[in-house]
Enzyme design. Sequence first.
Site, PDB file in Angstrom:
ATOM      1  N   SER A  17       0.961  -1.326   0.056  1.00 50.03           N
ATOM      2  CA  SER A  17       0.047  -0.055  -0.123  1.00 50.03           C
ATOM      3  C   SER A  17       1.086   1.340  -0.086  1.00 50.03           C
ATOM      4  O   SER A  17       2.070   1.199   0.089  1.00 50.03           O
ATOM      5  CB  SER A  17      -0.973   0.043   1.285  1.00 50.03           C
ATOM      6  OG  SER A  17      -0.217   0.104   2.429  1.00 50.03           O
ATOM      7  N   SER A 132      11.508  10.681   6.691  1.00 47.65           N
ATOM      8  CA  SER A 132      10.537  11.722   6.713  1.00 47.65           C
ATOM      9  C   SER A 132      10.935  13.002   6.860  1.00 47.65           C
ATOM     10  O   SER A 132      12.000  13.177   7.536  1.00 47.65           O
ATOM     11  CB  SER A 132       9.405  11.279   7.948  1.00 47.65           C
ATOM     12  OG  SER A 132       8.617  12.471   8.162  1.00 47.65           O
ATOM     13  N   TYR A 145       8.530   9.036  16.620  1.00 49.48           N
ATOM     14  CA  TYR A 145       8.675   8.674  15.099  1.00 49.48           C
ATOM     15  C   TYR A 145       9.840   9.386  14.297  1.00 49.48           C
ATOM     16  O   TYR A 145      10.551   9.009  13.640  1.00 49.48           O
ATOM     17  CB  TYR A 145       7.257   9.157  14.375  1.00 49.48           C
ATOM     18  CG  TYR A 145       7.127   8.966  12.912  1.00 49.48           C
ATOM     19  CD1 TYR A 145       7.142   7.510  12.388  1.00 49.48           C
ATOM     20  CD2 TYR A 145       7.144  10.028  12.037  1.00 49.48           C
ATOM     21  CE1 TYR A 145       6.989   7.538  11.075  1.00 49.48           C
ATOM     22  CE2 TYR A 145       6.911   9.704  10.920  1.00 49.48           C
ATOM     23  CZ  TYR A 145       6.801   8.550  10.239  1.00 49.48           C
ATOM     24  OH  TYR A 145       7.000   8.456   8.869  1.00 49.48           O
ATOM     25  N   LYS A 149      13.086   8.223  12.223  1.00 46.87           N
ATOM     26  CA  LYS A 149      13.612   8.677  10.873  1.00 46.87           C
ATOM     27  C   LYS A 149      15.013   9.318  10.735  1.00 46.87           C
ATOM     28  O   LYS A 149      15.535   9.313   9.783  1.00 46.87           O
ATOM     29  CB  LYS A 149      12.406   9.426  10.302  1.00 46.87           C
ATOM     30  CG  LYS A 149      10.951   8.666   9.992  1.00 46.87           C
ATOM     31  CD  LYS A 149      11.267   7.317   9.190  1.00 46.87           C
ATOM     32  CE  LYS A 149       9.947   6.810   8.841  1.00 46.87           C
ATOM     33  NZ  LYS A 149      10.047   5.600   8.114  1.00 46.87           N
ATOM     34  N   THR A 180      -1.514   9.455   1.563  1.00 46.43           N
ATOM     35  CA  THR A 180      -1.681   8.196   1.417  1.00 46.43           C
ATOM     36  C   THR A 180      -2.584   7.567   2.397  1.00 46.43           C
ATOM     37  O   THR A 180      -2.793   6.243   2.621  1.00 46.43           O
ATOM     38  CB  THR A 180      -0.480   7.376   1.604  1.00 46.43           C
ATOM     39  OG1 THR A 180       0.266   7.539   3.078  1.00 46.43           O
ATOM     40  CG2 THR A 180       0.638   8.008   0.561  1.00 46.43           C
TER      41      THR A 180
END
Length: 273
Positions: A17, A132, A145, A149, A180
């Site tokens: 995905s 990111s 997060y 990254k 997304t």
Amino acid sequence: MAQAAASKVVLVTGASSGIGAEVARQFVERGHTVYGTSRRPDAVTRPVPGVHYVRLDNADYQSAIECAAKVGVIDILINNAGESQAGALEDTPMEAIENLFATNVFGPVALTKAVLPGMRERRSGTVVMVGSMLSSFPVAFRSNYAATKSALKAFALATRREVAPYGIRMISVEPGTIATGIGDRRSIHIGDASPYRAEYETLAAATRKNEDAGIDAPTMAGVIVDAALLEHPKPFYAKGNQAGIVFALRRLAPRQLVLDLTARKHGLPRVRI
């Protein structure tokens, strides 16, 4: 810069995905042999035509060795699979933080280690770490997060010189906000009575708005695919969120100003400390 014309064998993680699926699709369209990973290959609901699906669980390092062995020769590795997480640091269990690092950092590193010997022996290969822009522009309630990254970027940039004598290219790519639907799959850690809850909800609402207006997956995937196919790629690429402007600002403006503007972009007012 010239792109390599010969067909390549490409392994794209998280190809069921989002960006991963679109990256895999574009490699197939350009005539390359593409393997895509999923934790459950047989359960991929919308497989990309032409992609061969193999099992990989980023948090299971043995599966990285098995995945690389099953594919065999790998010319290009796109480390894209990962988990999104948000919430207050104080409310996030250490187990959740450890699991996030296992999925977003240690898994991609394990897979990279598994493919490097073959690339080194053939004296050719490309590894792309998909990070990111939160790594370069961290914001409140996304600390864990952003940290994962940032670690990926550091691995890529430091290892770039390490493997360069063997013809291996290491690239770091930072997408900005992308439409997304990843927000629907994000793990959230915020207590019902958390003192941080009101500000977190403000950030969450702004994040949803930003993601709805973000760049589309095909555009971001094109950046990744183009970079991976270059003979002499740059160490770092970024796309989205007016990357050219904001990275220039990051170089020139005081760090606190950049942090304040990033917070404002996510709905949070400046707090003077």
